[in-house]
Design a protein around this motif. Structure first.
Motif, PDB file in Angstrom:
ATOM      1  N   ARG A 117       0.583   7.362  -9.186  1.00  0.00           N
ATOM      2  CA  ARG A 117      -0.690   8.051  -9.407  1.00  0.00           C
ATOM      3  C   ARG A 117      -1.440   8.275  -8.099  1.00  0.00           C
ATOM      4  N   ASP A 118      -1.370   7.300  -7.209  1.00  0.00           N
ATOM      5  CA  ASP A 118      -2.034   7.470  -5.922  1.00  0.00           C
ATOM      6  C   ASP A 118      -1.362   8.557  -5.094  1.00  0.00           C
ATOM      7  N   LEU A 119      -0.035   8.662  -5.187  1.00  0.00           N
ATOM      8  CA  LEU A 119       0.671   9.741  -4.486  1.00  0.00           C
ATOM      9  C   LEU A 119       0.311  11.101  -5.072  1.00  0.00           C
ATOM     10  N   VAL A 120       0.317  11.180  -6.406  1.00  0.00           N
ATOM     11  CA  VAL A 120       0.039  12.458  -7.075  1.00  0.00           C
ATOM     12  C   VAL A 120      -1.396  12.902  -6.829  1.00  0.00           C
ATOM     13  N   ASP A 121      -2.331  11.953  -6.857  1.00  0.00           N
ATOM     14  CA  ASP A 121      -3.745  12.283  -6.658  1.00  0.00           C
ATOM     15  C   ASP A 121      -4.161  12.240  -5.200  1.00  0.00           C
ATOM     16  N   GLN A 122      -3.206  11.944  -4.312  1.00  0.00           N
ATOM     17  CA  GLN A 122      -3.449  11.911  -2.863  1.00  0.00           C
ATOM     18  C   GLN A 122      -4.620  10.989  -2.515  1.00  0.00           C
ATOM     19  N   ARG A 123      -4.539   9.765  -3.027  1.00  0.00           N
ATOM     20  CA  ARG A 123      -5.631   8.810  -2.809  1.00  0.00           C
ATOM     21  C   ARG A 123      -5.400   7.898  -1.606  1.00  0.00           C
ATOM     22  N   HIS A 124      -4.259   8.016  -0.931  1.00  0.00           N
ATOM     23  CA  HIS A 124      -4.020   7.172   0.236  1.00  0.00           C
ATOM     24  C   HIS A 124      -4.853   7.658   1.420  1.00  0.00           C
ATOM     25  N   ARG A 125      -5.280   6.700   2.243  1.00  0.00           N
ATOM     26  CA  ARG A 125      -6.088   7.041   3.409  1.00  0.00           C
ATOM     27  C   ARG A 125      -5.272   7.795   4.450  1.00  0.00           C
ATOM     28  N   SER A 126      -3.975   7.571   4.494  1.00  0.00           N
ATOM     29  CA  SER A 126      -3.127   8.237   5.482  1.00  0.00           C
ATOM     30  C   SER A 126      -1.694   8.269   4.980  1.00  0.00           C
ATOM     31  N   ALA A 127      -0.898   9.117   5.622  1.00  0.00           N
ATOM     32  CA  ALA A 127       0.524   9.187   5.281  1.00  0.00           C
ATOM     33  C   ALA A 127       1.211   7.866   5.599  1.00  0.00           C
ATOM     34  N   GLU A 128       0.750   7.200   6.657  1.00  0.00           N
ATOM     35  CA  GLU A 128       1.339   5.919   7.034  1.00  0.00           C
ATOM     36  C   GLU A 128       1.070   4.860   5.967  1.00  0.00           C
ATOM     37  N   ASP A 129      -0.143   4.870   5.389  1.00  0.00           N
ATOM     38  CA  ASP A 129      -0.451   3.932   4.303  1.00  0.00           C
ATOM     39  C   ASP A 129       0.470   4.161   3.107  1.00  0.00           C
ATOM     40  N   ALA A 130       0.699   5.437   2.771  1.00  0.00           N
ATOM     41  CA  ALA A 130       1.563   5.762   1.634  1.00  0.00           C
ATOM     42  C   ALA A 130       2.989   5.286   1.887  1.00  0.00           C
ATOM     43  N   HIS A 131       3.488   5.513   3.092  1.00  0.00           N
ATOM     44  CA  HIS A 131       4.839   5.067   3.438  1.00  0.00           C
ATOM     45  C   HIS A 131       4.945   3.547   3.332  1.00  0.00           C
ATOM     46  N   ALA A 132       3.963   2.840   3.896  1.00  0.00           N
ATOM     47  CA  ALA A 132       4.013   1.375   3.904  1.00  0.00           C
ATOM     48  C   ALA A 132       3.967   0.817   2.487  1.00  0.00           C
ATOM     49  N   ARG A 133       3.124   1.404   1.639  1.00  0.00           N
ATOM     50  CA  ARG A 133       3.004   0.886   0.276  1.00  0.00           C
ATOM     51  C   ARG A 133       4.286   1.111  -0.514  1.00  0.00           C
ATOM     52  N   CYS A 134       4.836   2.317  -0.443  1.00  0.00           N
ATOM     53  CA  CYS A 134       6.057   2.614  -1.202  1.00  0.00           C
ATOM     54  C   CYS A 134       7.240   1.809  -0.677  1.00  0.00           C
ATOM     55  N   ALA A 135       7.315   1.652   0.632  1.00  0.00           N
ATOM     56  CA  ALA A 135       8.402   0.859   1.208  1.00  0.00           C
ATOM     57  C   ALA A 135       8.299  -0.598   0.767  1.00  0.00           C
ATOM     58  N   ALA A 136       7.075  -1.117   0.681  1.00  0.00           N
ATOM     59  CA  ALA A 136       6.884  -2.504   0.251  1.00  0.00           C
ATOM     60  C   ALA A 136       7.251  -2.693  -1.214  1.00  0.00           C
ATOM     61  N   LEU A 137       7.302  -1.592  -1.982  1.00  0.00           N
ATOM     62  CA  LEU A 137       7.743  -1.656  -3.377  1.00  0.00           C
ATOM     63  C   LEU A 137       9.258  -1.476  -3.505  1.00  0.00           C
ATOM     64  N   GLY A 138       9.917  -1.277  -2.387  1.00  0.00           N
ATOM     65  CA  GLY A 138      11.373  -1.147  -2.426  1.00  0.00           C
ATOM     66  C   GLY A 138      11.878   0.275  -2.377  1.00  0.00           C
ATOM     67  N   LEU A 139      10.994   1.275  -2.235  1.00  0.00           N
ATOM     68  CA  LEU A 139      11.437   2.664  -2.135  1.00  0.00           C
ATOM     69  C   LEU A 139      11.797   2.963  -0.680  1.00  0.00           C
ATOM     70  N   PRO A 140      13.024   3.407  -0.419  1.00  0.00           N
ATOM     71  CA  PRO A 140      13.426   3.671   0.970  1.00  0.00           C
ATOM     72  C   PRO A 140      12.772   4.944   1.508  1.00  0.00           C
ATOM     73  N   THR A 141      11.614   4.795   2.120  1.00  0.00           N
ATOM     74  CA  THR A 141      10.846   5.951   2.583  1.00  0.00           C
ATOM     75  C   THR A 141      11.421   6.576   3.841  1.00  0.00           C
ATOM     76  N   ASP A 142      12.423   5.926   4.454  1.00  0.00           N
ATOM     77  CA  ASP A 142      13.031   6.511   5.640  1.00  0.00           C
ATOM     78  C   ASP A 142      14.023   7.607   5.284  1.00  0.00           C
TER      79      ASP A 142
END
Length: 541
Positions: free
Chosen positions: A293-318
């Motif tokens: 929902r945060d990705l869809v609604d673009q609620r992250h403060r930065s692209a780096e925050d979005a990458h870090a959060r998704c990666a910490a959930l196990g999604l390979p953002t690389d």
């Protein structure tokens, strides 16, 4: 007492050597730090006046030792032993008055204190040691009373959260607010499910989370662990562990965690246990939903925050390719079962993804693909599972993207496809899902059917013809439909309508007169055809 309180410091932290030296009652003696300047942030737990040669036998650690220097040994070994005993017991500092016996600190004393890292402070003027103890002890006791009141407020706050059935997000947020530290809830495989940063960003808190977390190690109780000095507490119930809650230091060289932070984290773990018992939704599923929902609604403060959060959930953002997929259940039911089955299907296939409910009856899936991994077979597999559970479901796909920050666009495209898919819409012959290329004029008009401009357009173009049919019992609208479907071929239109050519010509002239249109004009035929398709959509839905 207020006049003697260290400037700029409230009762929210321990009193330090530097604080005590800044008190007017001690500052009057013109204190001079001779050694241990780097250790002035040591906490002071008490003040001890001594004229004994072995004061350490009466100390427990953390004391500020005051002396006139009268009992100090004359020999160098004796001085070293005196300092060693103070350092070994954990004295906070040694303060010596240079009024009676000494007018400068003995070299042996300076050397011994420097060697042991013990702060040595000299006083050039006479100071009432008793007054110093009274002022400092009053501050310490006041701090203790304040600490007890704050601890009570912590317990009351978490009790209130538990009584109102707060979810894990509320609990972690409250912990971060009360402690002023970043707090993270992770599962047993070191995925950060909930993070509430304090004084920093998600990127700073979560980058490289799994590796950092594993390096911290584990403990069966609340403890400071690992090279980074994390404060951790297990979240468990009757021997079953679900994860742990972590409090991060304010900074690498910041102060250690105190009793209040420990209390906050312990109560956080307890409240999370209760939340787990009363809320049936697994933490991982909630984490996926919130991240999507945060990705869809673009609620992250930065692209780096979005990458870090998704990666910490196990999604390979690389990875360089992502695809957004929507499963619209249409019936608004069965979302939980379908969500679980889709996640299981992806795990069985070894596909990395975030899966979560974006709205009632609508599931979102963000696929993270390897460079050479085709996405269509994966989506087909998801369609098979989804349609097996909910035959009326509509699966739609957005365009493939290469940046996680474009997730909102891909999901927006998938949503537009879903909105342009009427109930019962036949599937394409070669697949079980819908995509942007499937949207023709009829489906576009269906998606826009609630727009009053579409309604007004259809009425403006065809209203007079419909009114004539109603008043005279004719069926000119059907004649117009046959003519437009035949691309203006009158012979084909007459055959489809079961009319003679003469009757067809007569009806077309009547239609032209009623609508004030030239049916020989390709542009005007297109306008009428679009209006007729809009009318069909509006009447059908």
């Amino acid at each position: 007492m207020n006049d003697n309180h260290p400037a700029g410091h409230g009762p929210t932290r321990a009193l330090t050597v530097a604080d005590v030296l800044a008190l007017p009652v001690l500052a009057a003696g013109q204190p001079q730090v001779v050694t241990g300047m780097a250790h002035l942030e040591r906490p002071v737990g008490w003040v001890h006046i001594t004229e004994l040669t072995d004061p350490a036998s009466f100390l427990k650690g953390g004391e500020l030792v005051l002396t006139t220097g009268m009992p100090l040994p004359d020999d160098v070994p004796g001085v070293r032993r005196y300092v060693d005993e103070l350092a070994d017991v954990g004295a906070a500092a040694l303060v010596i008055e240079l009024v009676r016996r000494y007018h400068r600190p003995p070299d042996a004393l300076v050397d011994a204190c420097r060697l042991r890292g013990l702060p040595l402070v000299t006083l050039a003027k006479d100071v009432n040691f008793l007054e110093v103890t009274q002022v400092v002890h009053a501050l310490l006791l006041g701090n203790q009373a304040d600490a007890m009141r704050r601890t009570q407020r912590i317990h009351e706050a978490f009790t209130a959260l538990t009584l109102r059935g707060a979810g894990p997000e509320d609990v972690v947020r409250a912990a971060a607010e009360m402690s002023g530290r970043t707090v993270v809830l992770e599962n047993l495989v070191h995925q950060a499910l909930i993070c509430e940063p304090s004084g920093g960003t998600l990127e700073e808190a979560l980058t490289g989370w799994e590796q950092r977390s594993r390096a911290t190690g584990a403990d069966d109780h609340t403890a400071t662990c690992g090279p980074a000095g994390w404060l951790t507490a297990p979240v468990e119930y009757q021997g079953e562990r679900w994860g742990r809650v972590v409090m991060l230091p304010a900074r690498a060289d910041g102060p250690a965690f105190g009793p209040e932070e420990i209390t906050v984290l312990e109560r956080t773990a307890m409240a999370l246990t209760v939340a787990r018992l009363i809320h049936s939704t697994p933490w991982e599923r909630t984490a996926h939903r919130n991240a999507l929902r945060d990705l869809v609604d673009q609620r992250h403060r930065s692209a780096e925050d979005a990458h870090a959060r998704c990666a910490a959930l196990g999604l390979p953002t690389d990875r360089s390719r992502f695809v957004a997929t929507l499963v619209d259940l249409r019936a608004g039911r069965g979302g939980t079962d379908t969500e679980t089955r889709l996640l299981q299907e992806l795990r069985t296939a070894g596909v990395s993804a975030l899966v979560g409910e974006l709205a009632p009856g609508r599931l979102g899936i963000l696929l993270a693909l390897r460079p050479s991994q085709p996405w269509r077979p994966i989506v087909e597999r998801l369609c098979s599972t989804a349609l097996g559970l909910a035959p009326q479901a509509v699966v739609s796909v957005g365009s493939e993207i290469t940046e996680l920050s474009d997730t909102a666009r891909s999901f927006r495209e998938a949503a537009r496809v879903a909105e342009a898919t009427p109930p019962g819409q036949p599937l394409p012959p070669d697949r079980s899902f819908h995509e942007l290329s499937d949207i023709g004029l009829a489906r576009l008009l269906y998606a826009l059917r609630e727009d009053t401009r579409i309604q007004e357009y259809a009425e403006q173009q065809l209203g007079r013809l419909i009114d004539h049919d109603t008043q005279h019992g004719t069926d000119l609208l059907t004649t117009l439909r046959h003519y437009l479907d035949a691309a203006g071929n009158k012979t084909t239109a007459a055959r489809r309508g079961g009319l003679s050519r003469e009757t067809m010509y007569q009806r077309l002239r009547t239609i032209e007169r009623l609508l004030d249109r030239d049916l020989e004009s390709g542009e005007q035929r297109t306008e009428l055809h679009a209006a007729l398709m809009a009318l069909d959509v509006l009447r059908a839905h």
